[in-house]
Design a protein around this motif. Structure first.
Motif, PDB file in Angstrom:
ATOM      1  N   ASP A  15      12.366   4.695   1.016  1.00 27.49           N
ATOM      2  CA  ASP A  15      11.003   4.487   0.535  1.00 27.49           C
ATOM      3  C   ASP A  15      10.940   4.728  -0.974  1.00 27.49           C
ATOM      4  O   ASP A  15      11.133   5.852  -1.443  1.00 27.49           O
ATOM      5  CB  ASP A  15      10.058   5.456   1.255  1.00 27.49           C
ATOM      6  N   PRO A  16      10.677   3.670  -1.728  1.00 27.49           N
ATOM      7  CA  PRO A  16      10.665   3.846  -3.185  1.00 27.49           C
ATOM      8  C   PRO A  16       9.495   4.705  -3.675  1.00 27.49           C
ATOM      9  O   PRO A  16       9.443   5.077  -4.832  1.00 27.49           O
ATOM     10  CB  PRO A  16      10.555   2.420  -3.707  1.00 27.49           C
ATOM     11  N   TRP A  17       8.542   4.955  -2.812  1.00 27.30           N
ATOM     12  CA  TRP A  17       7.351   5.710  -3.217  1.00 27.30           C
ATOM     13  C   TRP A  17       7.432   7.178  -2.817  1.00 27.30           C
ATOM     14  O   TRP A  17       6.491   7.931  -3.006  1.00 27.30           O
ATOM     15  CB  TRP A  17       6.103   5.085  -2.571  1.00 27.30           C
ATOM     16  N   LYS A  18       8.575   7.578  -2.258  1.00 31.69           N
ATOM     17  CA  LYS A  18       8.629   8.927  -1.702  1.00 31.69           C
ATOM     18  C   LYS A  18       8.577  10.020  -2.777  1.00 31.69           C
ATOM     19  O   LYS A  18       8.246  11.151  -2.487  1.00 31.69           O
ATOM     20  CB  LYS A  18       9.869   9.103  -0.824  1.00 31.69           C
ATOM     21  N   ASP A  19       8.883   9.650  -4.033  1.00 28.48           N
ATOM     22  CA  ASP A  19       8.914  10.668  -5.079  1.00 28.48           C
ATOM     23  C   ASP A  19       7.729  10.596  -6.028  1.00 28.48           C
ATOM     24  O   ASP A  19       7.791  11.117  -7.141  1.00 28.48           O
ATOM     25  CB  ASP A  19      10.206  10.556  -5.898  1.00 28.48           C
ATOM     26  N   GLU A  20       6.653   9.951  -5.608  1.00 29.61           N
ATOM     27  CA  GLU A  20       5.482   9.869  -6.484  1.00 29.61           C
ATOM     28  C   GLU A  20       4.931  11.273  -6.744  1.00 29.61           C
ATOM     29  O   GLU A  20       4.898  12.111  -5.837  1.00 29.61           O
ATOM     30  CB  GLU A  20       4.387   9.012  -5.828  1.00 29.61           C
ATOM     31  N   PRO A  21       4.498  11.521  -7.975  1.00 27.09           N
ATOM     32  CA  PRO A  21       3.895  12.837  -8.259  1.00 27.09           C
ATOM     33  C   PRO A  21       2.545  12.969  -7.565  1.00 27.09           C
ATOM     34  O   PRO A  21       1.922  11.969  -7.195  1.00 27.09           O
ATOM     35  CB  PRO A  21       3.717  12.821  -9.773  1.00 27.09           C
ATOM     36  N   SER A  22       2.106  14.202  -7.378  1.00 21.27           N
ATOM     37  CA  SER A  22       0.760  14.382  -6.828  1.00 21.27           C
ATOM     38  C   SER A  22      -0.260  14.140  -7.928  1.00 21.27           C
ATOM     39  O   SER A  22       0.043  14.284  -9.116  1.00 21.27           O
ATOM     40  CB  SER A  22       0.612  15.800  -6.264  1.00 21.27           C
ATOM     41  N   ARG A  23      -1.446  13.736  -7.528  1.00 21.61           N
ATOM     42  CA  ARG A  23      -2.494  13.424  -8.509  1.00 21.61           C
ATOM     43  C   ARG A  23      -3.742  14.242  -8.253  1.00 21.61           C
ATOM     44  O   ARG A  23      -4.010  14.641  -7.125  1.00 21.61           O
ATOM     45  CB  ARG A  23      -2.853  11.931  -8.441  1.00 21.61           C
ATOM     46  N   HIS A  24      -4.516  14.411  -9.296  1.00 20.35           N
ATOM     47  CA  HIS A  24      -5.755  15.163  -9.184  1.00 20.35           C
ATOM     48  C   HIS A  24      -6.719  14.429  -8.250  1.00 20.35           C
ATOM     49  O   HIS A  24      -6.899  13.211  -8.381  1.00 20.35           O
ATOM     50  CB  HIS A  24      -6.386  15.323 -10.566  1.00 20.35           C
ATOM     51  N   ASN A  60       0.223   2.432  -4.012  1.00 25.12           N
ATOM     52  CA  ASN A  60       1.632   2.229  -4.365  1.00 25.12           C
ATOM     53  C   ASN A  60       1.812   0.833  -4.922  1.00 25.12           C
ATOM     54  O   ASN A  60       1.837  -0.101  -4.152  1.00 25.12           O
ATOM     55  CB  ASN A  60       2.520   2.442  -3.136  1.00 25.12           C
ATOM     56  N   PRO A  61       1.897   0.641  -6.220  1.00 24.04           N
ATOM     57  CA  PRO A  61       1.940   1.671  -7.262  1.00 24.04           C
ATOM     58  C   PRO A  61       0.601   2.359  -7.432  1.00 24.04           C
ATOM     59  O   PRO A  61      -0.440   1.799  -7.106  1.00 24.04           O
ATOM     60  CB  PRO A  61       2.307   0.879  -8.520  1.00 24.04           C
ATOM     61  N   CYS A  62       0.659   3.560  -7.995  1.00 27.18           N
ATOM     62  CA  CYS A  62      -0.563   4.325  -8.205  1.00 27.18           C
ATOM     63  C   CYS A  62      -1.376   3.723  -9.342  1.00 27.18           C
ATOM     64  O   CYS A  62      -0.887   3.553 -10.459  1.00 27.18           O
ATOM     65  CB  CYS A  62      -0.238   5.774  -8.553  1.00 27.18           C
ATOM     66  N   ASN A  63      -2.606   3.364  -9.028  1.00 30.17           N
ATOM     67  CA  ASN A  63      -3.563   2.971 -10.050  1.00 30.17           C
ATOM     68  C   ASN A  63      -4.857   3.682  -9.728  1.00 30.17           C
ATOM     69  O   ASN A  63      -5.421   3.492  -8.657  1.00 30.17           O
ATOM     70  CB  ASN A  63      -3.737   1.457 -10.078  1.00 30.17           C
ATOM     71  N   ALA A  64      -5.303   4.526 -10.649  1.00 32.01           N
ATOM     72  CA  ALA A  64      -6.457   5.373 -10.361  1.00 32.01           C
ATOM     73  C   ALA A  64      -7.214   5.610 -11.656  1.00 32.01           C
ATOM     74  O   ALA A  64      -6.615   5.780 -12.716  1.00 32.01           O
ATOM     75  CB  ALA A  64      -5.984   6.701  -9.773  1.00 32.01           C
ATOM     76  N   GLU A  65      -8.541   5.596 -11.549  1.00 37.08           N
ATOM     77  CA  GLU A  65      -9.322   5.744 -12.772  1.00 37.08           C
ATOM     78  C   GLU A  65     -10.130   7.032 -12.783  1.00 37.08           C
ATOM     79  O   GLU A  65     -10.395   7.651 -11.749  1.00 37.08           O
ATOM     80  CB  GLU A  65     -10.239   4.542 -12.988  1.00 37.08           C
TER      81      GLU A  65
END
Lengths: 585, 585
Positions: free
Chosen positions: A197-206, A215-220
């Motif tokens: 899973d290429p997304w397994k190492d995503e950082p945590s987000r506020h 995935n990919p992370c896009n957040a405003e």
């Protein structure tokens, strides 16, 4: 090795091969790419490909023998598999006769589907148990026809798992009209190996960040807090990722930035080198996604892209070194911009790579911008006094002040001077704007320049849409942000509460210390706005539309309507910002 | 000498004196001004003036003793007369009781009128035989309150002869509501000595130019030919003069340009010096009056200024030397822009002077613009290969590419570096834009920056308004120009024939050889535009509104409505350009 006999006609082959070659030519290091395309062309022994790219292989940037061999091997594999698939698909006849009818719907095997990989054969794909003839959709694909053609003759499911912006009803609805049947023996989604899973190492987000895709992370940043402070906190600064966040360097001391290219020496610098051998510069600069406020465009006519509201923008103090200094260190002539035949662009390559192809995010800016002593293009290792977080490009990112975010490449590891603009997907087939009458079936991506400087914009962040205020309220506080590209300061923000019949000026708040012509930071603004008198016989609540518009130092101002700047990709929406509220409820 | 006893209160005095001091402080060389204001203050011995100006007298630029004495004497005369008039006016009581009634209108003598020179006394003027109380109009005067206050207590006629833009019905109508009576013994206009006529030496102009005012000459290129060629011929290039055209130098070999100011050596250069000691540069650059297309603003709400249509713009090849090179020659530090306390502006003073005051046209630009090697600010002696004509600034003018015409000072004779912006009328009280809700009674000129870079604009030059085309016509050729300030190239021009519902892209024509980010020349464009299908039951002619809008390299685009950018001075109107035509007649 020869596949030329299997290629029935050069025309047919080109129809199939070109999208793939264009895809290859839009990803990866340009040096590697050119090298590999030459290999590929040699392997295929086919002259019709030659006009799609140049053949020069300035191997200067291939800094290690091992690196060269690894890339060589990778592209050779692609060339082989490409040739093999060509043989298979062209040897298999035209339209499948194997469709069976069941439940009033045709039924196809995977083998049937695999025979439809070119426009000549019709392009078929599967999604879950459905079979779709997407031939007429290919050229309209937001991500580019070359990307979708990678799924031709097979399942789109793994791609959608990768590019999860597809995993929503809107996209499924879009696909529905192309359905021509169902897949025999569909067994449900294949089990994924979690390790893959290429997304397994995503950082945590506020948790305050509002996700637009996972995935990919896009957040405003939520509208209510985006303009709360001249400096946006790191944790709530909007995140715009195109690919999985790359892993942190295993040994930070060994991390290296490579600089090279035309009329530059090949140089490698560690983070320590950057911090100790160059003067540190800190600038307050706003970064805005070109797609900020796209959701208003969607209200006019559908567009494709993430559904950004007003929060894909933020302002931070970026600490780092000037790109100009690093390029001079690499031997770039300070007068390079005056040279007629010198390099014209500076490419940035990120460490974020496509899990399927290995290609990395890339973009370029004009060399005039990179070399100008007053344009302040930074290689930043600090954001608001802290080392960059993983989501914001650790350990090093580019910050191109006054330019849309897409050029401020995160996780930058390679910088290349070149006579050619970056041919990455994001430079050539995205982040461009067109006339409102250009649609996916008529767009010529080469007809518009890649967006660099951003136009003047502003938005109301308080009150939020649909706010209800008490009957009898005569004034309300209105606040927001304004910004313009190119270092052009915002000189005025006007607000209207009567549809633009009258305007009220607002009070501006500025980041101190910005230099003339180098106003990289946004302006926050506020006003106590007088609401229009409700109609005399009004009983229930009445609606008020608040509008803001900014004017910058070039006296450019925002266009009135979204319709006038609508474009198929939904970028650079800088129309007057409108917020509807309700008075008396 | 003392007049302090005659000044009843400091407040009263300030009301009277400040407009005059502001006027003085907005004209002439800043060095001379500061020097003279110090004199003036000393003469009047009155502390209340001190906050209006600083006292430092950096005499460096007073290059000759004769020059110093001449200026000294001139300003001393003004100081004396100012003091004398103060004494008269303040010693004379408040409101005149000498009005007689005749023809139901009060009759006043010149003596009566002369007692009304301050807001406290009410401000009276005469025009022909009429007496007017203009107290409430003073602050609304388009040319600034200080100018009109020069006529307080006397006749406006000589001023209107000088500034002949007043000689039209519109202005007389504006004056009418202020009429309070008539002048006793009015003998008609005074006979002028022809030798005194400041306009007697105006050059002849091409009859094709369309005059917007005669003295000073303001004339535009007709819309039908303005975009006929990428290069505008010298004779039909629009003329925008603020004052009489100065006489040609008697001995061209002795003509000199003076350079000096803060952190610069005082240097004088002949035209021959400029041509032989500096590298010649030729650039193709568009010059546009900030008031171009003002007539569309008038259609929304009255504005004050010349009634320009679309022809106050042109493009020429300008030959001359780079201002940067001349400033470097005068010892200006190449890194001056990085200095915190160095000069921030470069002033240009023209040889065109006010016949009444001797003050010259002046403007300034930020020093960053003047010193930037890539901004191409020129001191031009050639226009399209010919020496400058008198109307276009002979023998030398400034050309500031990408900036509104007001800063491209013609007949330039002095260049001064300074920490302060030019305080000329045209820099401080003109060529600024405000919110649409700001009117002459609320305007604070200091609240807006002087316009420098121009916003993106475009106009349809063919067909002209009200063109009639044959019934059944389905397409027509549409042509025009587009331009943006700051060297931002025009990347697209869209045309609509259905009110903006749909748009058609146009073909662009460019001046070849423009460098990246330095697109100083306009873009011409054309399209064969499809007209909307007339309504099925249509019998008579139907109206079609053609619209154009341009987008520049920063993806700034034009605002939809004139109303949104309306401003009291009618400048930088860059709204969508609309031309109504009639189909089937």
């Amino acid at each position: 090795f020869s596949c030329s006999k299997q290629v029935a006609t050069s025309q047919l082959f080109r129809l199939w091969a070109e999208p793939r070659l264009n895809y290859f030519s839009s990803t990866g290091s340009s040096m590697m790419r050119q090298h590999s395309i030459a290999l590929l062309r040699a392997a295929l022994q086919h002259p019709c490909i030659s006009h799609t790219c140049s053949v020069s292989v300035p191997g200067r940037f291939l800094s290690t023998q091992a690196g060269r061999e690894e890339y060589h091997a990778k592209w050779q594999r692609i060339a082989w598999s490409l040739a093999a698939v060509t043989g298979v698909s062209l040897g298999a006849g035209c339209l499948s006769a194997g469709a069976e009818s069941s439940n009033r719907e045709a039924v196809f095997t995977k083998g049937d589907v695999s025979k439809h990989q070119t426009p000549e054969q019709r392009v078929w794909v599967t999604y879950k148990d459905g079979v779709y003839d997407i031939t007429d959709f290919v050229e309209m694909h937001p991500g580019g026809s070359s990307f979708i053609m990678m799924a031709a003759g097979g399942a789109v499911d793994p791609f959608w798992q990768m590019y999860q912006q597809h995993l929503k009803d809107e996209v499924r609805t879009l696909l529905q009209p192309y359905r021509i049947g169902r897949l025999a023996d569909y067994k449900g989604p294949e089990k994924k190996d979690p390790a893959e899973d290429p997304w397994k190492d995503e950082p945590s987000r506020h948790p305050a960040l509002m996700p637009r895709s996972n995935n990919p992370c896009n957040a405003e940043t939520p509208g209510s807090i985006v303009a709360a402070n001249l400096i946006t906190s790191n944790d709530i600064f909007y995140v715009r990722n195109h690919l999985p966040v790359p892993p942190e360097p295993e040994d930070p001391a060994k991390w290296q930035l490579s600089i090279g290219g035309e009329e530059a020496r090949s140089v490698s610098l560690t983070l320590e080198d950057l911090k100790t051998k160059f003067k540190k510069t800190t600038i307050s600069a706003t970064v805005e996604c070109a797609g900020n406020r796209r959701n208003e465009m969607k209200a006019v006519k559908p567009v494709r892209g993430l559904d950004w509201d007003t929060g894909a923008i933020g302002n931070a103090n970026w600490g780092g070194v000037k790109l100009r200094d690093v390029l001079l260190h690499a031997g770039v002539d300070p007068d390079v911009c005056d040279s007629m035949d010198g390099p014209k662009h500076v490419h940035f390559l990120g460490a974020d790579s496509d899990p399927l192809t290995g290609d990395v995010y890339a973009a370029s800016i004009p060399i005039e911008l990179a070399m100008a002593s007053n344009k302040d293009v930074l290689l930043a290792y600090e954001m608001n006094g802290e080392p960059l977080s993983r989501d914001h490009g650790a350990p090093l990112r580019v910050v191109v002040p006054g330019v849309v975010g897409a050029r401020s490449v995160k996780w930058v590891t390679q910088i290349i001077t070149s006579r050619e603009e970056s041919d990455s997907h994001w430079q050539q087939h995205d982040y461009k704007s067109f006339s409102p009458s250009v649609d996916w079936d008529t767009v010529d991506w080469s007809s518009a320049p890649a967006i660099q400087e951003a136009p003047v914009t502003s938005a109301i962040t308080e009150p939020s849409a649909n706010t209800q205020v008490e009957q009898g309220t005569t004034t309300i506080p209105v606040r927001g942000y304004a910004w313009s590209g190119g270092g052009r300061d915002v000189v005025r923000v006007d607000v209207s509460a009567d549809g633009g019949a009258t305007w009220q000026e607002t009070q501006l708040h500025k980041v101190p210390g910005q230099k003339p012509g180098r106003a990289w930071a946004w302006t926050l603004w506020e006003a106590e706005v007088t609401l229009p008198t409700p109609p005399a016989n009004s009983k229930g609540p009445h609606q008020v539309c608040l509008i803001c518009k900014a004017t910058d130092a070039s006296y450019n101002t925002q266009p009135d309507s979204v319709a006038g700047v609508w474009n198929l990709r939904g970028v650079v929406n800088n129309a007057w910002h409108r917020v509807g509220i309700s008075v008396g409820h």
